[in-house]
Scaffold this motif. Structure first.
Motif, short mmCIF file in Angstrom:
data_model
loop_
_atom_site.label_atom_id
_atom_site.label_comp_id
_atom_site.label_asym_id
_atom_site.label_seq_id
_atom_site.Cartn_x
_atom_site.Cartn_y
_atom_site.Cartn_z
N SER A 91 73.59 68.15 -20.73
CA SER A 91 74.23 66.88 -20.11
C SER A 91 75.70 67.13 -20.09
O SER A 91 76.65 66.18 -19.24
N ASP A 139 58.37 66.26 -27.64
CA ASP A 139 59.35 66.45 -26.36
C ASP A 139 59.34 67.98 -25.97
O ASP A 139 58.96 68.19 -24.78
N ASP A 147 68.99 60.05 -17.18
CA ASP A 147 69.70 59.16 -16.42
C ASP A 147 71.16 58.65 -17.04
O ASP A 147 71.88 58.41 -15.86
N GLY A 148 71.78 59.08 -18.08
CA GLY A 148 73.39 58.81 -18.25
C GLY A 148 73.92 60.02 -17.92
O GLY A 148 75.11 60.26 -18.35
N CYS A 156 67.90 67.46 -21.35
CA CYS A 156 68.98 66.38 -22.09
C CYS A 156 68.08 65.35 -22.58
O CYS A 156 67.11 65.38 -22.22
N ARG A 157 68.73 64.87 -23.52
CA ARG A 157 67.93 63.65 -24.18
C ARG A 157 67.86 62.38 -23.20
O ARG A 157 66.88 61.51 -23.14
N ASN A 158 69.15 62.14 -22.38
CA ASN A 158 69.09 60.99 -21.61
C ASN A 158 69.60 61.48 -20.01
O ASN A 158 70.85 61.44 -19.74
N ASP A 166 64.45 65.60 -26.10
CA ASP A 166 65.09 65.44 -27.50
C ASP A 166 64.77 66.65 -28.50
O ASP A 166 63.54 66.61 -28.86
N ARG A 192 63.84 65.43 -19.43
CA ARG A 192 63.79 64.62 -20.61
C ARG A 192 63.49 65.50 -21.60
O ARG A 192 62.22 65.74 -21.90
#
Length: 263
Positions: free
Chosen positions: A12, A68, A40-41, A36-38, A62, A60
């Motif tokens: 990210s 995951d 959307d961000g 990446c973990r997020n 984590d 996505r």
């Protein structure tokens, strides 16, 4: 030869994001899977998707959650069937954002959290993605003429010089130093197991230098200007090393300039 496929874990921002940019720009027609973990961000990463239609996929993941990692590996298997390169780039200095300077700062929670991201996560990544690397086409690194010594894939664990036990003369940073030392041991172990396999997978730890990222920013005042790299400079150096990797170089740690680091 089919187009190489690279997976960048921790994509990210920082080094991970720069690895995505570099491979998309310099390794056409290679495909990149960015995790990446997020997602959307991750605005800059998402913008790369639009700039590279059909070549960049964002997942996505984590790295501290084994389910995951397993789920991502199953998705990659179903969608691509193989991998040529994994770069484990996510890292945590400490949950507080600052390395411990003395025993007074040490906590079990802080150590465990740092180890989960920096050491356990990359090893669990190897567990689930190694079978896909063994099906790779060896699209990264250098292949020797002798078929028995050729590799199908590469695992790169982003380490840090402060994780070297032999180089530690200052102390401090208990969690981060321990986590990177543990990561280096994982790299060494993986190189032995996956070096025995056929096809073979190369496993190395790479130190990126001191890079201008969120992780190191609180400590920049102590770094000479000519030793503080931006992410583009660092990744260019690291990719130059990756381009020369073969099974003879597996199981070692390398500095950003290609010199070997002591464990």
């Amino acid at each position: 030869m089919a187009a190489p496929i690279a997976l960048i874990q921790g994509a990210s921002r920082g080094l991970g994001l720069e690895f995505c940019k570099h491979i998309l720009k310099s390794k056409s027609p290679a495909a990149v899977i960015a995790t990446c973990r997020n997602p959307d961000g991750a605005g800059e990463l998402q913008s790369l998707v639009g700039q590279n239609p059909g070549r960049l996929t964002v997942l996505r993941l984590d790295v501290t959650r084994e389910e995951d990692v397993q789920g991502a590996a199953e998705w990659v298997k179903g969608s691509f069937g193989r991998l040529d390169l994994i770069v484990n780039s996510s890292a945590m200095l400490h949950p507080s954002g600052k390395g411990e300077t003395s025993l007074r700062d040490v906590s079990a929670k802080g150590i465990i959290s740092t180890l989960m991201t920096n050491s356990v996560g990359p090893l669990v990544m190897a567990k689930y993605f190694a079978p896909l690397l063994q099906k790779g086409g060896g699209g990264f690194g250098q292949q020797p003429a002798e078929k028995a010594k050729q590799h199908s894939g590469i695992i790169v664990n982003i380490t840090a010089k402060v994780g070297s036990i032999g180089d530690n003369g200052l102390g401090g940073w208990y969690s981060y130093r321990m986590s990177k030392a543990a990561l280096n041991m994982a790299t060494r172990n993986l190189s032995i197991e996956l070096g025995r396999s056929r096809p073979k997978v190369v496993c190395v730890s790479l130190h990126p230098g001191t890079v201008n990222t969120d992780l190191s920013r609180p400590y920049h005042r102590n770094v000479p200007k000519d030793k503080l790299f931006n992410t583009e400079q660092s990744v260019k150096c690291l990719m130059s090393i990756i381009d020369t990797l073969n099974i003879e170089k597996t199981g070692k740690a390398y500095n950003w300039d290609g010199s070997e680091l002591p464990w």
